[in-house]
Design a protein around this motif. Structure first.
Motif, PDB file in Angstrom:
ATOM      1  N   GLY A 109       0.816  -1.219   0.000  1.00 20.44           N
ATOM      2  CA  GLY A 109       0.000   0.000   0.000  1.00 20.44           C
ATOM      3  C   GLY A 109       0.841   1.257   0.000  1.00 20.44           C
ATOM      4  O   GLY A 109       0.558   2.217  -0.734  1.00 20.44           O
ATOM      5  N   ILE A 110       1.881   1.265   0.815  1.00 20.09           N
ATOM      6  CA  ILE A 110       2.770   2.435   0.873  1.00 20.09           C
ATOM      7  C   ILE A 110       3.548   2.560  -0.430  1.00 20.09           C
ATOM      8  O   ILE A 110       3.743   3.670  -0.938  1.00 20.09           O
ATOM      9  N   ARG A 111       3.991   1.442  -0.965  1.00 18.29           N
ATOM     10  CA  ARG A 111       4.724   1.474  -2.232  1.00 18.29           C
ATOM     11  C   ARG A 111       3.855   2.067  -3.339  1.00 18.29           C
ATOM     12  O   ARG A 111       4.317   2.900  -4.124  1.00 18.29           O
ATOM     13  N   LEU A 112       2.588   1.677  -3.387  1.00 23.66           N
ATOM     14  CA  LEU A 112       1.671   2.220  -4.385  1.00 23.66           C
ATOM     15  C   LEU A 112       1.469   3.720  -4.172  1.00 23.66           C
ATOM     16  O   LEU A 112       1.415   4.499  -5.132  1.00 23.66           O
ATOM     17  N   GLY A 113       1.390   4.124  -2.900  1.00 23.79           N
ATOM     18  CA  GLY A 113       1.232   5.546  -2.601  1.00 23.79           C
ATOM     19  C   GLY A 113       2.440   6.361  -3.026  1.00 23.79           C
ATOM     20  O   GLY A 113       2.297   7.467  -3.561  1.00 23.79           O
ATOM     21  N   LEU A 114       3.644   5.824  -2.806  1.00 19.79           N
ATOM     22  CA  LEU A 114       4.868   6.513  -3.218  1.00 19.79           C
ATOM     23  C   LEU A 114       4.924   6.698  -4.726  1.00 19.79           C
ATOM     24  O   LEU A 114       5.332   7.745  -5.227  1.00 19.79           O
ATOM     25  N   VAL A 115       4.497   5.678  -5.455  1.00 22.70           N
ATOM     26  CA  VAL A 115       4.478   5.781  -6.917  1.00 22.70           C
ATOM     27  C   VAL A 115       3.478   6.839  -7.364  1.00 22.70           C
ATOM     28  O   VAL A 115       3.743   7.622  -8.280  1.00 22.70           O
ATOM     29  N   GLY A 116       2.310   6.906  -6.687  1.00 24.55           N
ATOM     30  CA  GLY A 116       1.317   7.923  -7.018  1.00 24.55           C
ATOM     31  C   GLY A 116       1.835   9.331  -6.754  1.00 24.55           C
ATOM     32  O   GLY A 116       1.633  10.243  -7.573  1.00 24.55           O
ATOM     33  N   VAL A 117       2.510   9.519  -5.614  1.00 25.97           N
ATOM     34  CA  VAL A 117       3.110  10.823  -5.309  1.00 25.97           C
ATOM     35  C   VAL A 117       4.152  11.180  -6.358  1.00 25.97           C
ATOM     36  O   VAL A 117       4.244  12.322  -6.821  1.00 25.97           O
ATOM     37  N   SER A 118       4.943  10.187  -6.739  1.00 27.49           N
ATOM     38  CA  SER A 118       5.971  10.417  -7.756  1.00 27.49           C
ATOM     39  C   SER A 118       5.357  10.886  -9.066  1.00 27.49           C
ATOM     40  O   SER A 118       5.853  11.829  -9.699  1.00 27.49           O
ATOM     41  N   GLN A 119       4.264  10.267  -9.478  1.00 30.96           N
ATOM     42  CA  GLN A 119       3.627  10.651 -10.739  1.00 30.96           C
ATOM     43  C   GLN A 119       3.085  12.074 -10.682  1.00 30.96           C
ATOM     44  O   GLN A 119       3.167  12.821 -11.669  1.00 30.96           O
ATOM     45  N   PHE A 120       2.541  12.477  -9.530  1.00 30.99           N
ATOM     46  CA  PHE A 120       2.049  13.851  -9.405  1.00 30.99           C
ATOM     47  C   PHE A 120       3.212  14.849  -9.420  1.00 30.99           C
ATOM     48  O   PHE A 120       3.123  15.917 -10.031  1.00 30.99           O
ATOM     49  N   LEU A 121       4.316  14.491  -8.763  1.00 30.93           N
ATOM     50  CA  LEU A 121       5.489  15.368  -8.774  1.00 30.93           C
ATOM     51  C   LEU A 121       6.078  15.479 -10.182  1.00 30.93           C
ATOM     52  O   LEU A 121       6.589  16.536 -10.566  1.00 30.93           O
ATOM     53  N   ILE A 122       5.991  14.389 -10.942  1.00 33.35           N
ATOM     54  CA  ILE A 122       6.461  14.429 -12.330  1.00 33.35           C
ATOM     55  C   ILE A 122       5.643  15.449 -13.118  1.00 33.35           C
ATOM     56  O   ILE A 122       6.195  16.263 -13.871  1.00 33.35           O
ATOM     57  N   ALA A 123       4.323  15.415 -12.958  1.00 31.49           N
ATOM     58  CA  ALA A 123       3.469  16.377 -13.651  1.00 31.49           C
ATOM     59  C   ALA A 123       3.790  17.800 -13.214  1.00 31.49           C
ATOM     60  O   ALA A 123       3.833  18.730 -14.034  1.00 31.49           O
ATOM     61  N   THR A 124       4.059  17.998 -11.923  1.00 30.89           N
ATOM     62  CA  THR A 124       4.407  19.324 -11.412  1.00 30.89           C
ATOM     63  C   THR A 124       5.715  19.812 -12.026  1.00 30.89           C
ATOM     64  O   THR A 124       5.829  20.970 -12.452  1.00 30.89           O
ATOM     65  N   ALA A 125       6.702  18.924 -12.073  1.00 32.87           N
ATOM     66  CA  ALA A 125       8.005  19.290 -12.644  1.00 32.87           C
ATOM     67  C   ALA A 125       7.895  19.605 -14.132  1.00 32.87           C
ATOM     68  O   ALA A 125       8.488  20.573 -14.625  1.00 32.87           O
ATOM     69  N   LEU A 126       7.113  18.819 -14.847  1.00 27.14           N
ATOM     70  CA  LEU A 126       6.970  19.052 -16.278  1.00 27.14           C
ATOM     71  C   LEU A 126       6.198  20.334 -16.569  1.00 27.14           C
ATOM     72  O   LEU A 126       6.433  20.987 -17.588  1.00 27.14           O
ATOM     73  N   ALA A 127       5.296  20.693 -15.686  1.00 27.44           N
ATOM     74  CA  ALA A 127       4.639  21.991 -15.830  1.00 27.44           C
ATOM     75  C   ALA A 127       5.680  23.105 -15.741  1.00 27.44           C
ATOM     76  O   ALA A 127       5.669  24.060 -16.531  1.00 27.44           O
ATOM     77  N   GLY A 128       6.607  22.972 -14.773  1.00 28.87           N
ATOM     78  CA  GLY A 128       7.678  23.969 -14.648  1.00 28.87           C
ATOM     79  C   GLY A 128       8.583  23.996 -15.852  1.00 28.87           C
ATOM     80  O   GLY A 128       9.012  25.061 -16.309  1.00 28.87           O
ATOM     81  N   ILE A 129       8.875  22.822 -16.399  1.00 28.85           N
ATOM     82  CA  ILE A 129       9.728  22.759 -17.590  1.00 28.85           C
ATOM     83  C   ILE A 129       9.033  23.431 -18.773  1.00 28.85           C
ATOM     84  O   ILE A 129       9.656  24.172 -19.544  1.00 28.85           O
ATOM     85  N   GLY A 130       7.746  23.178 -18.919  1.00 29.20           N
ATOM     86  CA  GLY A 130       6.994  23.838 -19.992  1.00 29.20           C
ATOM     87  C   GLY A 130       6.965  25.347 -19.830  1.00 29.20           C
ATOM     88  O   GLY A 130       7.153  26.091 -20.796  1.00 29.20           O
ATOM     89  N   LEU A 131       6.761  25.804 -18.612  1.00 34.15           N
ATOM     90  CA  LEU A 131       6.736  27.247 -18.345  1.00 34.15           C
ATOM     91  C   LEU A 131       8.093  27.898 -18.591  1.00 34.15           C
ATOM     92  O   LEU A 131       8.173  29.112 -18.809  1.00 34.15           O
ATOM     93  N   SER A 132       9.166  27.097 -18.539  1.00 32.77           N
ATOM     94  CA  SER A 132      10.524  27.622 -18.738  1.00 32.77           C
ATOM     95  C   SER A 132      10.926  27.708 -20.203  1.00 32.77           C
ATOM     96  O   SER A 132      12.055  28.099 -20.511  1.00 32.77           O
ATOM     97  N   ALA A 133      10.046  27.329 -21.089  1.00 31.60           N
ATOM     98  CA  ALA A 133      10.372  27.346 -22.520  1.00 31.60           C
ATOM     99  C   ALA A 133      10.834  28.734 -22.947  1.00 31.60           C
ATOM    100  O   ALA A 133      10.133  29.728 -22.750  1.00 31.60           O
ATOM    101  N   ASP A 134      12.034  28.790 -23.519  1.00 29.13           N
ATOM    102  CA  ASP A 134      12.615  30.068 -23.966  1.00 29.13           C
ATOM    103  C   ASP A 134      12.617  30.099 -25.487  1.00 29.13           C
ATOM    104  O   ASP A 134      13.620  29.801 -26.135  1.00 29.13           O
TER     105      ASP A 134
END
Length: 333
Positions: free
Chosen positions: A270-295
């Motif tokens: 259960g915890i392992r599944l939760g960690l993977v879910g958190v990771s996927q949300f953080l990935i989306a957050t990071a990619l939003a930042g990468i998109g916003l950084s487009a120069d």
């Protein structure tokens, strides 16, 4: 950096990630990673984020992504990581050799300045902006050359997230094979994670392991360039063992540590599944930042030659990766 400075930009990235997660729930085939980067790029094209948002956007696109990669280690065990590293080594070395040779030959033919073609070559062949940042002081690259190279690599990172899953499905690749392709032929760690996420969750863990092993190639390449630069002109910095060790990303160590803990079986499912879910949300957050950084202005200033070099190297690396996978029996599994 104080939390109050990071909060505005990070909040924007979190909102985009939340919207992208909802989109991914309604359209599972595209997931949350692709919408996040596309929304970010779309906003940057309309209006570049204000200066007060920049610290939080940079933090989201770097540190949060690194944390996400560390948490992905909960999906894997140490024996699996060692097996993946050994399996991917022929593809990794083959694509790297083709990319660096192509950067030298094709870059000369296109009359791209030597340091700039080196940066585009290592960025394409190893790990995008991280490799560019590591190699830049070694070869004494100017800030404009670094900006041009990173902007060039960024363009193909975004294209990879869109095109590689389509290519994988067109070739009927299984998740294992696609993970090997993405890990060896897509530039930045962020775009490898995003590309594998769009293709399917089954490809993600394998692609990340391949990518992190590929990241270690920064060390021998930086050492070799240091020696070459010292002999050629005496410019750049001297590569010492201590400096070489600093090139190993902390999140790679963290990823292996989490996988090692997971290998012991102490992390409940259960915890392992939760960690993977958190990771996927953080990935989306990071990619939003990468998109916003487009120069986009930086891409226009660089001109067509570095872009042409980046495009040719990108196609060469992809074709080489597919060819080696086919020869070793990876396609059609």
């Amino acid at each position: 950096m104080r939390a109050v400075d990071l909060a505005p930009g990070a909040a924007v990235c979190l909102v985009i990630a939340a919207v992208s997660t909802v989109i991914g729930r309604f359209v599972p085939v595209i997931g949350s990673a692709l919408p996040a980067v596309l929304i970010g790029v779309g906003i940057a094209m309309v209006r570049r984020p204000a200066a007060r948002l920049q610290p939080g956007i940079r933090w989201s696109s770097t540190f949060l992504l690194q944390v996400a990669v560390v948490l992905l280690g909960a999906q894997l065990s140490l024996p699996v990581i060692l097996q993946v590293g050994a399996e991917s080594l022929p593809v990794m070395l083959g694509t790297l050799a083709v990319c660096l040779t192509g950067a030298w030959l094709i870059g000369r033919a296109l009359r791209v300045e030597p340091r700039l073609r080196t940066l585009v070559g290592v960025g394409t062949g190893i790990c995008g902006a991280s490799a560019i940042a590591a190699v830049s002081p070694v070869i004494g690259a100017a800030s404009a050359e670094i900006a041009y190279a990173i902007s060039t690599i960024f363009l193909f990172n975004v294209l990879a997230v869109v095109l590689f899953p389509l290519l994988g499905h067109a070739l009927h690749l299984d998740p294992h094979t696609f993970g090997l392709l993405a890990g060896t032929a897509v530039n930045d760690t962020s775009s490898v994670v995003a590309t594998a996420s769009v293709f399917g969750a089954g490809a993600l863990g394998f692609a990340v392991v391949v990518k992190l092993v590929r990241t270690l190639m920064i060390i021998p390449i930086s050492l070799g360039l240091s020696v070459m630069e010292a002999r050629r002109s005496g410019r750049g910095i001297r590569m010492t063992p201590r400096r070489a060790l600093r090139l190993v990303p902390w999140f790679l160590i963290g990823f292996v540590a989490v996988a090692l803990v997971n290998s012991t079986g102490v992390i409940p499912p259960g915890i392992r599944l939760g960690l993977v879910g958190v990771s996927q949300f953080l990935i989306a957050t990071a990619l939003a930042g990468i998109g916003l950084s487009a120069d986009l202005p930086a891409l226009r200033r660089a001109g067509w030659r570095p872009l042409a070099l980046g495009a040719i190297l990108w196609v060469l690396v992809t074709a080489t990766s597919l060819a080696i996978i086919a020869v070793t029996g990876g396609l059609g599994q």
